[in-house]
Design a protein around this motif. Sequence first.
Motif, PDB file in Angstrom:
ATOM      1  N   LEU A 264      38.519   4.351 -71.805  1.00 54.10           N
ATOM      2  CA  LEU A 264      37.909   5.070 -73.119  1.00 54.10           C
ATOM      3  C   LEU A 264      36.872   5.713 -72.528  1.00 54.10           C
ATOM      4  CD1 LEU A 264      37.569   5.435 -76.454  1.00 54.10           C
ATOM      5  CD2 LEU A 264      36.265   2.928 -76.145  1.00 54.10           C
ATOM      6  N   LEU A 265      36.997   7.110 -73.011  1.00 52.14           N
ATOM      7  CA  LEU A 265      35.693   7.828 -72.348  1.00 52.14           C
ATOM      8  C   LEU A 265      34.749   8.694 -73.525  1.00 52.14           C
ATOM      9  CD1 LEU A 265      37.149   9.988 -70.004  1.00 52.14           C
ATOM     10  CD2 LEU A 265      36.644   8.043 -69.149  1.00 52.14           C
ATOM     11  N   MET A 266      33.046   8.226 -73.235  1.00 53.65           N
ATOM     12  CA  MET A 266      32.103   9.222 -74.073  1.00 53.65           C
ATOM     13  C   MET A 266      32.699  11.041 -72.810  1.00 53.65           C
ATOM     14  SD  MET A 266      28.596   8.733 -75.100  1.00 53.65           S
ATOM     15  CE  MET A 266      28.544   7.905 -75.901  1.00 53.65           C
ATOM     16  N   LEU A 267      32.737  12.135 -73.921  1.00 52.32           N
ATOM     17  CA  LEU A 267      32.330  12.695 -73.225  1.00 52.32           C
ATOM     18  C   LEU A 267      31.403  13.624 -74.360  1.00 52.32           C
ATOM     19  CD1 LEU A 267      33.212  15.767 -71.403  1.00 52.32           C
ATOM     20  CD2 LEU A 267      33.932  16.884 -72.899  1.00 52.32           C
ATOM     21  N   HIS A 268      30.171  14.447 -73.450  1.00 50.29           N
ATOM     22  CA  HIS A 268      29.545  15.212 -74.532  1.00 50.29           C
ATOM     23  C   HIS A 268      30.140  17.188 -74.257  1.00 50.29           C
ATOM     24  CE1 HIS A 268      25.387  16.832 -75.058  1.00 50.29           C
ATOM     25  NE2 HIS A 268      25.750  17.219 -75.739  1.00 50.29           N
TER      26      HIS A 268
ATOM     27  N   VAL B 259      40.304  11.624 -78.870  1.00 46.40           N
ATOM     28  CA  VAL B 259      39.505  10.985 -80.011  1.00 46.40           C
ATOM     29  C   VAL B 259      39.249  11.708 -81.438  1.00 46.40           C
ATOM     30  CG1 VAL B 259      39.527   8.506 -82.059  1.00 46.40           C
ATOM     31  CG2 VAL B 259      40.058   8.811 -79.277  1.00 46.40           C
ATOM     32  N   GLY B 260      40.458  12.344 -82.274  1.00 48.31           N
ATOM     33  CA  GLY B 260      40.416  13.522 -83.536  1.00 48.31           C
ATOM     34  C   GLY B 260      39.955  14.383 -82.456  1.00 48.31           C
ATOM     35  N   ARG B 261      39.137  15.802 -82.830  1.00 50.10           N
ATOM     36  CA  ARG B 261      38.765  17.033 -82.397  1.00 50.10           C
ATOM     37  C   ARG B 261      37.830  17.496 -82.946  1.00 50.10           C
ATOM     38  NH1 ARG B 261      43.554  21.078 -81.889  1.00 50.10           N
ATOM     39  NH2 ARG B 261      45.036  20.127 -80.485  1.00 50.10           N
TER      40      ARG B 261
ATOM     41  N   TRP C 142      29.949  13.110 -69.039  1.00 50.25           N
ATOM     42  CA  TRP C 142      31.134  12.580 -69.656  1.00 50.25           C
ATOM     43  C   TRP C 142      30.569  10.947 -68.814  1.00 50.25           C
ATOM     44  CZ3 TRP C 142      34.520   8.843 -66.672  1.00 50.25           C
ATOM     45  CH2 TRP C 142      35.204   9.934 -65.237  1.00 50.25           C
ATOM     46  N   ARG C 143      31.389   9.760 -69.816  1.00 49.34           N
ATOM     47  CA  ARG C 143      31.554   8.967 -68.912  1.00 49.34           C
ATOM     48  C   ARG C 143      31.841   7.320 -69.017  1.00 49.34           C
ATOM     49  NH1 ARG C 143      27.782   4.736 -71.432  1.00 49.34           N
ATOM     50  NH2 ARG C 143      26.501   5.382 -73.222  1.00 49.34           N
TER      51      ARG C 143
ATOM     52  N   LEU D 214      32.149  12.924 -77.918  1.00 55.39           N
ATOM     53  CA  LEU D 214      33.223  13.167 -78.213  1.00 55.39           C
ATOM     54  C   LEU D 214      34.162  11.839 -77.320  1.00 55.39           C
ATOM     55  CD1 LEU D 214      36.023  15.042 -79.580  1.00 55.39           C
ATOM     56  CD2 LEU D 214      36.345  16.254 -76.618  1.00 55.39           C
ATOM     57  N   LEU D 215      35.282  11.041 -77.918  1.00 53.91           N
ATOM     58  CA  LEU D 215      35.690  10.198 -77.443  1.00 53.91           C
ATOM     59  C   LEU D 215      37.050  10.927 -77.264  1.00 53.91           C
ATOM     60  CD1 LEU D 215      34.794   7.312 -79.938  1.00 53.91           C
ATOM     61  CD2 LEU D 215      33.843   7.738 -77.281  1.00 53.91           C
ATOM     62  N   LEU D 216      37.261  10.107 -75.796  1.00 53.62           N
ATOM     63  CA  LEU D 216      38.961   9.874 -75.282  1.00 53.62           C
ATOM     64  C   LEU D 216      39.335   8.715 -74.546  1.00 53.62           C
ATOM     65  CD1 LEU D 216      36.662  12.851 -73.657  1.00 53.62           C
ATOM     66  CD2 LEU D 216      39.582  14.035 -73.371  1.00 53.62           C
ATOM     67  N   THR D 217      41.071   8.505 -75.268  1.00 56.47           N
ATOM     68  CA  THR D 217      41.095   7.335 -75.230  1.00 56.47           C
ATOM     69  C   THR D 217      42.811   7.269 -74.096  1.00 56.47           C
ATOM     70  OG1 THR D 217      41.998   5.471 -75.047  1.00 56.47           O
ATOM     71  CG2 THR D 217      41.406   6.477 -77.087  1.00 56.47           C
ATOM     72  N   ASP D 218      43.925   7.119 -73.307  1.00 55.98           N
ATOM     73  CA  ASP D 218      44.522   6.196 -73.725  1.00 55.98           C
ATOM     74  C   ASP D 218      45.409   5.708 -73.713  1.00 55.98           C
ATOM     75  OD1 ASP D 218      43.743   4.324 -72.169  1.00 55.98           O
ATOM     76  OD2 ASP D 218      44.473   4.816 -69.971  1.00 55.98           O
TER      77      ASP D 218
END
Length: 233
Positions: free
Chosen positions: A60-64, A98-100, A219-220, A109-113
Motif C-alpha cells: 500500500l503506497l501513498m503518492l503526492h 485506489v479510485g482516481r 511517494w512512501r 493518492l493511494l495505490l495497492t496490489d
Amino acid sequence: MKLVKHIANLGYGSRKEVLRMLREGRITNAAGEVLCADDPLDHDDVRVDGQPLDPPPGLLLMLHKPTGYTCSTRDAGRLVYDLLPPRFRLRNPVLSTVGRLDRDTSGLLLLTDDGQLLHRIISPKAKLPKVYVATLAQDLRGDETALFASGTLRLHGETTPLLPAELEVLDARRARLTLYEGRYHQVRRMFAATGNHVLTLHRERVGGLDLAGLPPGAWRRLDEDARARLFAA
Ligand code: URA
C-alpha cells in the motif's frame, strides 16, 4: 510460491529472465551465497545485485500526485506510474490506484496490489472521508454549505442524490469539501451545479491519512500503523 515465480511477479523480469539472473549469480541470500531456482523462498533473505527485494505483495503506497499526471497504466502523456520505480508497473498482482484523481487534481493518492483492501477503501459502506480544497472561478454564493449537506443534491444525469458532504468556506473563492463517496468528477460537478467552476483541486486527506509533508511527486510505503489510521477516521 517458488523463488523464480516470486521474483518474476515482483517485476524483475520474466521467469526466463529470472532464471538467467540466477545462473549469472546475481541472486543471492543476505550472506552473499548464490541461490538456485529450487532453493526455498525466504523473501527477506533474498538479494538481487546485492539489494533487498522490493516489498512483497500486500503493498500500500501513498503518492503526492502532482497535476498533469493521469491515473492510468497506458494513457498518452504522463502517468502516475512514471513517479514510481519502473518495476512497480510490472508487478503481479498489479498495483492499482485506489479510485482516481483527475489529471488536473493534485494531492493524496493511494495505490495497492491488494484487491480486498482496495474494495474496503472505496466501498460506499466504508464511508471514508476524502477531503479536498478547491479554488473557484467565482465567489461562493453562500448557500453551498447547506446544499451540499442536504443529501438532496442530484448531479447532472444522475438519479441518486449525493450523500451529505461538508463544506468549510476558507475565503470567497476557496473551500474545503469533505466527501463520503467518490463519484466521477464529483467535486467539479458539485460546484458546477452551483454555477461555479473549479480552477484548482487538491486532495488533502483520505480517511485518517494526510500527506504529512510529502512533497509533490514523492511517494512512501504505508505500514500497518498507517493502515490503521486510514480506517480510524
Ligand atoms: N472530484 C473531482 O472532481 N475530481 C477529482 O479528481 C476528485 C474528486
